[in-house]
Design an enzyme around this catalytic site. Sequence first.
Site, PDB file in Angstrom:
ATOM      1  N   ASP A   1       0.859  -1.178   0.000  1.00 21.45           N
ATOM      2  CA  ASP A   1       0.000   0.000   0.000  1.00 21.45           C
ATOM      3  C   ASP A   1       0.898   1.232   0.000  1.00 21.45           C
ATOM      4  O   ASP A   1       1.535   1.540   1.015  1.00 21.45           O
ATOM      5  CB  ASP A   1      -0.885   0.025   1.242  1.00 21.45           C
ATOM      6  CG  ASP A   1      -1.865  -1.138   1.327  1.00 21.45           C
ATOM      7  OD1 ASP A   1      -1.623  -2.178   0.678  1.00 21.45           O
ATOM      8  OD2 ASP A   1      -2.865  -1.007   2.055  1.00 21.45           O
TER       9      ASP A   1
ATOM     10  N   LYS B   1      -7.024   3.269  -2.508  1.00 23.04           N
ATOM     11  CA  LYS B   1      -7.323   3.187  -1.076  1.00 23.04           C
ATOM     12  C   LYS B   1      -7.564   4.584  -0.542  1.00 23.04           C
ATOM     13  O   LYS B   1      -6.841   5.523  -0.877  1.00 23.04           O
ATOM     14  CB  LYS B   1      -6.144   2.519  -0.363  1.00 23.04           C
ATOM     15  CG  LYS B   1      -6.234   2.468   1.161  1.00 23.04           C
ATOM     16  CD  LYS B   1      -5.007   1.762   1.719  1.00 23.04           C
ATOM     17  CE  LYS B   1      -4.911   1.861   3.224  1.00 23.04           C
ATOM     18  NZ  LYS B   1      -3.703   1.188   3.755  1.00 23.04           N
TER      19      LYS B   1
ATOM     20  N   LYS C   1     -10.237   0.066  -1.518  1.00 17.14           N
ATOM     21  CA  LYS C   1      -9.984  -0.215  -0.112  1.00 17.14           C
ATOM     22  C   LYS C   1     -10.355   0.998   0.727  1.00 17.14           C
ATOM     23  O   LYS C   1      -9.835   2.091   0.531  1.00 17.14           O
ATOM     24  CB  LYS C   1      -8.519  -0.590   0.127  1.00 17.14           C
ATOM     25  CG  LYS C   1      -8.205  -0.893   1.603  1.00 17.14           C
ATOM     26  CD  LYS C   1      -6.780  -1.381   1.786  1.00 17.14           C
ATOM     27  CE  LYS C   1      -6.441  -1.546   3.259  1.00 17.14           C
ATOM     28  NZ  LYS C   1      -5.054  -2.041   3.478  1.00 17.14           N
TER      29      LYS C   1
END
EC number: 4.1.2.4
Length: 222
Positions: free
Chosen positions: A92, A155, A185
């Site tokens: 990430d 995300k 996400k």
Amino acid sequence: MPADVLTRREVAAMIDHTLLAPEATAADVAATIAEARELGVHAVCLSPSVLPVQAPGLAVATVAGFPSGKHHSLVKGTEARLAVQQGATEVDMVIDVGAALAGDFDSVLIDILTVREAVEDRVVLKVIIESAALPDTTIVEVCRIAERAGADFVKTSTGFHPSGGASVHAVRLMADTVGGRLGIKASGGIRTAEEAAALIAAGATRLGLSRSRTVLAGFTAD
């Protein structure tokens, strides 16, 4: 989507059980992995400095350029590559939020491409856009750029930004832009089953949670 529509097992399969606190100890990491396995979640998300770890049955996610995103792209790429060499299967990365706010989207594209190339196609790449700090038009553009750069997910948040974490509005906007092609996400400030269910209904396909047990307790058992 009401919490009683989703089962605990279905939601658990969407969770990255997260420990990114700077004060986390080796004992905390071990406890987080044990809890993740007990809960049956998809992954643990841990700081890169604690890798490698033994987490059988779980995906191992980590972060790059976290939490500010103000690292040089080559540093993010190197950090991500090392993490993969140490067993991470998902990364990430945080974009340079300031570049996005300034409309310097070429820099954002280069940033993501650098990390994507560093880890090749061996891992899932999630791009943290810090949605609470961005206007809607910028959220849309950054999501499009992440798709162009070969990301697998966008995300919402690091969970560390003062502007806040995940919101239903941001998730819906992200899903409308790249949903069905990229995963979405939602992460940051998700504390209840009702919040998690609302984010899933808006289009979230993955949840970043540090309170996984509490959130899952609000869903019906299988």
